[in-house]
Each structure stands twice: as C-alpha cells, then as structure tokens.
Design an enzyme around this catalytic site. Structure first.
Site, PDB file in Angstrom:
ATOM      1  N   TYR A 108       0.848  -1.200   0.000  1.00  0.00           N
ATOM      2  CA  TYR A 108       0.000   0.000   0.000  1.00  0.00           C
ATOM      3  C   TYR A 108       0.886   1.253   0.000  1.00  0.00           C
ATOM      4  CZ  TYR A 108      -3.678   3.279   1.358  1.00  0.00           C
ATOM      5  OH  TYR A 108      -4.556   4.345   1.396  1.00  0.00           O
ATOM      6  N   HIS A 144       1.403   4.158  -3.016  1.00  0.00           N
ATOM      7  CA  HIS A 144       1.147   5.576  -2.769  1.00  0.00           C
ATOM      8  C   HIS A 144       2.398   6.434  -2.945  1.00  0.00           C
ATOM      9  CE1 HIS A 144      -2.823   4.404  -1.467  1.00  0.00           C
ATOM     10  NE2 HIS A 144      -3.134   5.679  -1.491  1.00  0.00           N
ATOM     11  N   TYR A 146      -4.112  15.989   2.408  1.00  0.00           N
ATOM     12  CA  TYR A 146      -4.646  14.633   2.526  1.00  0.00           C
ATOM     13  C   TYR A 146      -3.561  13.759   3.127  1.00  0.00           C
ATOM     14  CZ  TYR A 146      -7.069  10.368   0.718  1.00  0.00           C
ATOM     15  OH  TYR A 146      -7.721   9.161   0.571  1.00  0.00           O
ATOM     16  N   TRP A 156      -7.749   3.961 -10.356  1.00  0.00           N
ATOM     17  CA  TRP A 156      -6.997   3.818  -9.102  1.00  0.00           C
ATOM     18  C   TRP A 156      -7.643   2.751  -8.232  1.00  0.00           C
ATOM     19  CZ3 TRP A 156      -2.327   4.988  -7.477  1.00  0.00           C
ATOM     20  CH2 TRP A 156      -2.044   4.915  -6.106  1.00  0.00           C
ATOM     21  N   TRP A 157      -8.958   2.775  -8.131  1.00  0.00           N
ATOM     22  CA  TRP A 157      -9.648   1.747  -7.344  1.00  0.00           C
ATOM     23  C   TRP A 157      -9.333   0.357  -7.879  1.00  0.00           C
ATOM     24  CZ3 TRP A 157     -15.249   4.119  -7.228  1.00  0.00           C
ATOM     25  CH2 TRP A 157     -15.270   5.212  -6.360  1.00  0.00           C
TER      26      TRP A 157
END
Length: 103
Positions: free
Chosen positions: A18, A22, A41, A75-76
């Site tokens: 993950y 990112h 964010y 992206w999902w």
C-alpha cells in the site's frame, strides 16, 4: 475549509505494498484531487489492525465523492487487491465523527 476523516481497511500483510503504491501515486490523480478542493490529505496506518485512517482538508469534494471520474475508477481497480472494497472496487470507507478539535 472543512476537515473530514474516514477509515479503510487493508488486507493482512499489505501495508508495505500500500505504501509503495502511494509513493508512486499517479500525478493526474493528485491533480484531480487538488482541482476538486482537496488541499491536504494524509493517511495513517494502525499496524495492529491494518486499519487506515485518512484526514482531508476540503474546499470542495472529498476524494470519496469523485468515484465517477475515470482516473479514480482506475486507481480503485489498481488498489482493489490489497484493500477491503465494494463490488465496484471502491474502498470500503467509514466516515468518522469528530469528537474533539484544538485550535
């Protein structure tokens, strides 16, 4: 400016992957978020539970409201194998209630 928080869940053992994904987040996704009012964010990880805790400062739409955008759907699709997701591959996301704030 509004601040929101929500949580998501990683599949066990996927925290390094993950973070890696990112670290290479797509520039066009960052551009979309900024153009839609997400100015700050951050995502934090509870390593004991694999729970992700996200905080966003908004002047428009949250990232979770941009699901009709093609780049968000891509992206999902890219992230679905390492997270708990809905049938459309969007992350299962639970909004959190603010119970304290200090200026």
């Amino acid at each position: 400016m509004e601040k929101i928080a929500f949580k998501m869940k990683l599949k066990p053992g996927m925290s390094a992957e993950y973070q890696r994904r990112h670290e290479m987040i797509w520039p066009e996704l960052i551009t979309l978020l900024r153009e839609n009012g997400v100015s700050d964010y951050s995502i934090f990880l509870d390593e004991e539970t694999d729970t992700l805790f996200a905080v966003q400062y908004l002047a428009g739409h949250s990232s979770q409201e941009l699901g009709k955008e093609a780049i968000v759907k891509q992206w999902w699709d890219y992230m679905h194998d390492i997270m708990d997701v809905n049938p459309d591959h969007s992350p299962v996301s639970i909004n959190l209630k603010k119970v304290f704030h200090m200026d």
